[in-house]
Design an enzyme around this catalytic site. Structure first.
Site, PDB file in Angstrom:
ATOM      1  CB  ALA A 116       9.276  26.507   3.597  1.00  0.00           C
ATOM      2  CB  ALA A 117       4.919  25.309   0.364  1.00  0.00           C
ATOM      3  N   PRO A 118       4.437  22.647   2.229  1.00  0.00           N
ATOM      4  CG  PRO A 118       2.897  21.039   2.951  1.00  0.00           C
ATOM      5  CD  PRO A 118       4.156  21.190   2.146  1.00  0.00           C
ATOM      6  N   GLY A 120       5.376  21.616   6.959  1.00  0.00           N
ATOM      7  CA  GLY A 120       5.638  20.603   7.970  1.00  0.00           C
ATOM      8  C   GLY A 120       7.019  20.734   8.585  1.00  0.00           C
ATOM      9  CE  LYS A 121      11.142  17.655   4.787  1.00  0.00           C
ATOM     10  NZ  LYS A 121       9.816  17.375   4.188  1.00  0.00           N
ATOM     11  CD  GLU A 139       6.911  26.736  -2.276  1.00  0.00           C
ATOM     12  OE1 GLU A 139       6.888  26.580  -3.517  1.00  0.00           O
ATOM     13  OE2 GLU A 139       7.520  25.969  -1.502  1.00  0.00           O
ATOM     14  NE  ARG A 144       4.448  23.933  -3.291  1.00  0.00           N
ATOM     15  CZ  ARG A 144       4.366  22.823  -2.568  1.00  0.00           C
ATOM     16  NH1 ARG A 144       3.249  22.110  -2.568  1.00  0.00           N
ATOM     17  NH2 ARG A 144       5.379  22.413  -1.831  1.00  0.00           N
ATOM     18  CG  ASP A 184      12.125  18.772   1.576  1.00  0.00           C
ATOM     19  OD1 ASP A 184      12.707  17.699   1.394  1.00  0.00           O
ATOM     20  OD2 ASP A 184      10.883  18.902   1.518  1.00  0.00           O
ATOM     21  CB  CYS A 237      10.333  12.637  -0.965  1.00  0.00           C
ATOM     22  SG  CYS A 237       9.551  13.694  -2.185  1.00  0.00           S
TER      23      CYS A 237
END
Length: 456
Positions: A116-118, A120-121, A139, A144, A184, A237
């Protein structure tokens, strides 16, 4: 930009006639984005605020795949604005808004953001859930995880459990527990080359293979925590097929009860090579490179009343310790219009309200077990900054709303003038909470955390 030869060779083979357009995308500037936090203010209210602001506001343009997302010009600095400190928005790369949007989290559900860090999602999921249900954000890296926890506080998330665990330990503790999971996964970062040159220096074909193996192992643990009928969104990404469709193909082979979820429409993205996979190419849209897969688990989701796997909420405060809540309840009666609801837990001197459906916490590395309410020292109760960020002016008996110039002073640690208010007041800007103050003798003493104070 000096891109690795092996990367360019592979991309030419992947994209064929689109390769030149892909290369040209590296000559354009990267896109800046922010996403409105609807726990604090609606998209429509934020738009109205922009027009009425005593500052100039920002020049915003809607992001097609995220209704609360906006592009802003590179020369503008929304990170150095009182609205940012008040949690009205999260600064986020536009393509990164895709995964949480596709998960379609709903109020009242149990949702996990596994890597999860930082934050945003995570904050995007929290906004969609509107403070209802359970959001677990995890995380593995301690530093982080701390940043993640701080961002959950700034965004005023009331129903979050912040963990610092391995996926395997979480899966062991929470099998079949979540309606929706966002994974993610850490990746080779090829989609961030335009944004982060350090990703270029770290890249190699061997690193891509290492990332793919790690991503598969994380997905295998995520699947264990998903309820039958639940949705899992996997995102990266990176452009590498090995880390996108390749990982998904291996995962579906290992877990044949998982399948592509074709119920979600993705009109702005390019279909991947497998059903349920999608690509965000920088030469097709205004954003960086991402890959997304939308999967579901076979079976029908039970209601919570029918759920045989509903873990009991831990009784966090023995009856003999209920007297510790006396000072908090006195403060609550003096300060809030309506008492808070829920079950509480003490971490040392810190009082938290547990989220709905909170699992037993014993044995888990937890940084934030719900909404931090305040600190109890002897007979003195001091409200937490996190509580201020989660409240609205209409929740308290006393709120002071100040213009941007005065709030700048507040953020720097200065006092504020006030009228006849006495005791704890919620300090607000443009009708949105930003912290606590304590009023007496026509002055509001500053209780904004020293570690958060600004120098701009």
């Amino acid at each position: 930009m000096n891109l690795p030869d092996a990367f360019l060779t592979r991309m030419k083979e992947t994209l064929g006639p689109e390769y030149e357009a892909f290369l040209e995308s590296y000559e354009t500037g990267r896109y800046q984005g922010l996403r409105v936090n609807e726990l604090k203010i609606s998209r429509e209210e934020f738009g109205k605020l922009q027009g009425e602001s005593d500052d100039s506001g920002f020049h915003l343009e809607s992001i097609p795949w995220c209704p609360t997302g906006f592009y802003y010009p590179e020369e503008e600095r929304p990170g150095r604005h009182v609205w940012h400190e008040a949690g009205l928005y999260y600064i986020q790369e536009p393509s990164a808004m895709s995964a949480a949007e596709l998960l379609q989290a709903q109020p009242g559900e149990r949702v996990l953001d596994l890597c999860a860090a930082p934050g945003g999602k995570s904050s995007q999921l929290a906004s969609a859930m509107q403070g209802q249900g359970l959001l677990v954000v995890n995380e593995i890296h301690p530093a982080r995880a701390k940043i993640l926890s701080q961002n959950m506080e700034r965004m005023g998330v009331p129903n979050v459990l912040v963990c610092n665990e391995t996926p395997a330990r979480l899966a062991d503790r929470l099998p079949g527990y979540f309606d929706r999971i966002l994974c993610d996964a850490p990746c080779s970062g090829e989609g961030m080359f335009r944004k982060d040159e350090e990703a270029i220096h770290q890249w190699s074909p061997e690193h891509v293979t290492m990332c793919a193996d790690r991503q598969l192992s994380i997905l295998m643990e995520a699947e264990k925590m998903l309820k039958p009928g639940g949705r899992l969104v996997y995102s990266t990404c990176t452009f590498a097929e090995e880390e996108n469709e390749g990982v998904i193909a291996r995962f579906l082979e290992a877990c044949p009860w998982m399948e592509a979820d074709l119920s979600v429409e993705c009109p702005h993205f390019t279909p991947g090579k497998l059903p349920g996979t999608w690509r965000l190419w920088p030469h097709h849209l205004n954003g960086e490179g991402h890959g997304v897969a939308i999967l579901k688990k076979a079976g029908e989701r039970n209601t919570w009343a029918e759920d045989e796997n509903q873990l009991p909420t831990e009784k966090s405060i023995p009856w003999k310790d209920q007297k510790k809540l006396k000072e908090f309840h006195n403060w609550e009666k003096e300060t809030l219009k309506t008492p808070l609801e829920g079950e509480y837990i003490f971490f040392g001197e810190q009082l938290y309200r547990l989220p709905q459906y909170c699992p037993p916490l014993k044995g888990l590395k937890v940084l934030r077990p719900g909404l931090q309410i305040g600190e109890q020292k002897g007979k003195v109760f001091k409200p937490a900054h996190a509580l201020a960020m989660a409240l609205h002016p209409e929740d308290v008996k006393q709120a002071v709303n100040r213009n941007h110039e005065e709030i700048h002073k507040y953020l720097r640690g200065e006092t504020l003038d006030c009228g006849k208010e006495k005791g704890w007041v919620l300090v607000c800007v443009d009708g949105v909470s930003i912290g606590w103050g304590k009023a007496s003798n026509q002055v509001v003493k500053n209780h904004y955390p020293k570690g958060l104070r600004v120098n701009w």
